[in-house]
Enzyme design. Structure first.
Site, PDB file in Angstrom:
ATOM      1  N   SER A 130       0.830  -1.203   0.000  1.00  0.00           N
ATOM      2  CA  SER A 130       0.000   0.000   0.000  1.00  0.00           C
ATOM      3  C   SER A 130       0.859   1.245   0.000  1.00  0.00           C
ATOM      4  O   SER A 130       1.925   1.287   0.606  1.00  0.00           O
ATOM      5  CB  SER A 130      -0.919   0.015   1.228  1.00  0.00           C
ATOM      6  N   LYS A 184      -4.555  -6.209   3.516  1.00  0.00           N
ATOM      7  CA  LYS A 184      -4.536  -5.108   2.540  1.00  0.00           C
ATOM      8  C   LYS A 184      -5.950  -4.742   2.107  1.00  0.00           C
ATOM      9  O   LYS A 184      -6.277  -3.561   1.916  1.00  0.00           O
ATOM     10  CB  LYS A 184      -3.696  -5.518   1.327  1.00  0.00           C
ATOM     11  N   HIS A 187      -7.493  -2.725   4.802  1.00  0.00           N
ATOM     12  CA  HIS A 187      -6.877  -1.401   4.687  1.00  0.00           C
ATOM     13  C   HIS A 187      -7.611  -0.575   3.641  1.00  0.00           C
ATOM     14  O   HIS A 187      -7.963   0.588   3.866  1.00  0.00           O
ATOM     15  CB  HIS A 187      -5.399  -1.547   4.302  1.00  0.00           C
ATOM     16  N   ASN A 188      -7.858  -1.164   2.474  1.00  0.00           N
ATOM     17  CA  ASN A 188      -8.511  -0.427   1.402  1.00  0.00           C
ATOM     18  C   ASN A 188      -9.958  -0.095   1.746  1.00  0.00           C
ATOM     19  O   ASN A 188     -10.475   0.958   1.356  1.00  0.00           O
ATOM     20  CB  ASN A 188      -8.449  -1.227   0.104  1.00  0.00           C
ATOM     21  N   GLU A 191      -9.809   2.799   3.895  1.00  0.00           N
ATOM     22  CA  GLU A 191      -9.458   3.923   3.020  1.00  0.00           C
ATOM     23  C   GLU A 191     -10.705   4.492   2.347  1.00  0.00           C
ATOM     24  O   GLU A 191     -10.906   5.715   2.313  1.00  0.00           O
ATOM     25  CB  GLU A 191      -8.454   3.442   1.972  1.00  0.00           C
TER      26      GLU A 191
END
Length: 468
Positions: A130, A184, A187-188, A191
């Protein structure tokens, strides 16, 4: 040059940046792209780093220019292309040679690929990377998944190229097979939610308070010096302040209000449903992007029903605290999803280390993550929103979130993510909810049974269920 330390396939934006990062970190790298012109151009533009870069013009050439045991990073689009590359590479490699998928893979694909590799005695890693192009070039956040032995072989390279936070590399082993790509994905998802909440606050400032873009930029810049200090708030100030070269107008005034997406936030929302993990802030953000794409329908709706009232009587300080509360609740949902996935897949995800890995390099890096790592370590079984010091912060900021949501919705300003955060909080702190009605309904039409407060078991029925 021969015997490169590592190979890389795919010299697109991210692949090129990562390859230069590896070379600059002192490692010799062999690179391959299906277009020879791209490979030639990359080497020519590498400058002083070209001496550490070996171009390859076929997969056989790439494999032959690597030191054994080999490790090759795939920086290609997620999906069938990854499987195709692995299928073409493997006959050229030894079993101990490693393939590393560093793209935005769906973690379920990574699990499948890891199992296939294990069945053949081959090495495979799936790592989440990332930070966008800037992170890939100067230090991303790296989340590893695979066998510990495979991670250990390339850990020194991955930590060398990762972002650094106060002397600690933002690269950590997360667990087996798809663990890295799952982290990940979450995480996105965070985000997506963080960006959407910022956009909602921006909308209230622009349309509700009538502030200029320069005034909005000043608020974001000031907020970035407080509890909201983060990469996304920092760049929001810069985006709001930017002037369009062509028109001379504020850049935001000429940008189309339809947001793109690559699907990673949608994956998070889908997997949350499989895990029964409530992440309604992320789901609201994904839905908001989908609505943004319906430009014609939104225009038709405004024509039929009229534009919503514009003025909102609310101060910027309240909006700042509302965003603090929303951010805490959004991250809390993300970490609870990680906790559920860890149990579901047997990963033993290191939640405090995940918070630390996200402190630099990645898109959601934030000053709050230091305290989040400590909270997750000191109270490992406690959801983040109830853990010190976040429970106190949340309690202090909640009135602002409630005021902001009521003001926005009361005046027709969409605030789906902030509303979802408030709804989640109100639901998660209510000991006696309303699902008793749902259970009664289910029993009425489907004889599903229900649990009673004054008896054991879940096979009780209402009077509508007869002996037949």
């Amino acid at each position: 040059m021969s015997g490169a330390d590592i190979g890389l396939i795919g010299l697109g934006t991210m692949g090129s940046a990562l390859a230069l990062n590896i070379a600059e970190s002192g490692f010799d790298i062999a690179v391959y792209n299906r277009s020879d012109d791209v490979t030639h151009a990359f080497v020519e533009e590498a400058g002083d780093l070209a001496e550490r870069v070996t171009p390859a013009f076929s997969l056989e050439d790439l494999v032959g220019k690597l030191r054994s045991p080999r490790a090759i990073i795939l920086m290609v689009p997620a999906g069938d292309i990854v499987d195709d590359q692995i299928e073409r590479l493997r006959p050229l490699m030894n079993p101990e040679d490693m393939v590393i998928d560093a793209g935005n893979a769906n973690f379920r694909d990574t699990i499948r690929r890891a199992k296939a590799a294990a069945a053949k005695g081959e090495s495979f890693l799936g790592i989440g990377v990332s930070g966008g192009e800037e992170g890939a070039r100067h230090g991303p956040s790296i989340m590893g998944g695979g066998t510990p032995e495979a991670w250990d072989r390339v850990e020194h390279i991955l930590k060398a190229i990762a972002a650094d936070h106060q002397g600690t590399a933002c690269a950590t082993y997360m667990g087996p097979d798809g663990a890295g790509h799952f982290v990940k994905a979450v995480h996105n998802g965070i985000e997506y939610a963080d960006m959407q909440m910022i956009a909602e606050i921006y909308g209230v400032l622009r349309d509700g308070s009538g502030l200029s873009y320069a005034e909005i930029a000043a608020h974001f810049e000031r907020w970035n010096n407080g509890p909201l200090q983060s990469y996304l708030v920092e760049i929001s100030a810069k985006v709001a302040a930017a002037i369009d070269d062509r028109s001379g107008q504020p850049l935001l005034s000429v940008i189309e209000d339809t947001a793109g997406q690559k699907g990673t936030g949608r994956w998070t929302a889908i997997e949350a449903q499989h895990l029964a993990a409530p992440v309604n802030v992320i789901e609201a953000a994904v839905s908001a992007r989908n609505i943004s794409a319906q430009k014609d329908e939104r225009a038709a709706g405004e024509q039929r029903f009229g534009a919503a009232p514009q003025h909102v009587d609310i101060d910027a300080e309240t909006l700042e605290h509302a965003l603090v509360a929303g951010k805490i609740l959004c991250y809390a949902q993300g970490f609870e999803m990680l906790r559920k996935a860890s149990a579901e897949f047997g990963w033993s995800l290191p939640l405090p280390e995940i918070a630390r890995v996200w402190r630099e390099g990645c898109i959601i890096r934030s000053a709050m993550l230091d305290d989040m790592a400590i909270a997750l370590e000191d109270a490992p079984e406690t959801p983040l929103h109830r853990a010190p010091p976040f429970a106190d912060r949340l309690e202090s900021a909640l009135p602002a979130l409630r005021k902001a949501v009521v003001a926005a919705l009361g005046n027709g300003h969409p605030a789906p993510a902030l509303s979802a955060a408030l709804t989640y909080f109100d639901a998660i702190r209510t000991s006696r909810g309303t699902a008793d009605m749902i259970q009664g309904q289910r029993d009425f039409f489907g004889w599903h049974g229900f649990a009673r407060l004054d008896d054991e078991g879940r096979d009780h029925h209402g009077p509508w269920v007869t002996s037949n």
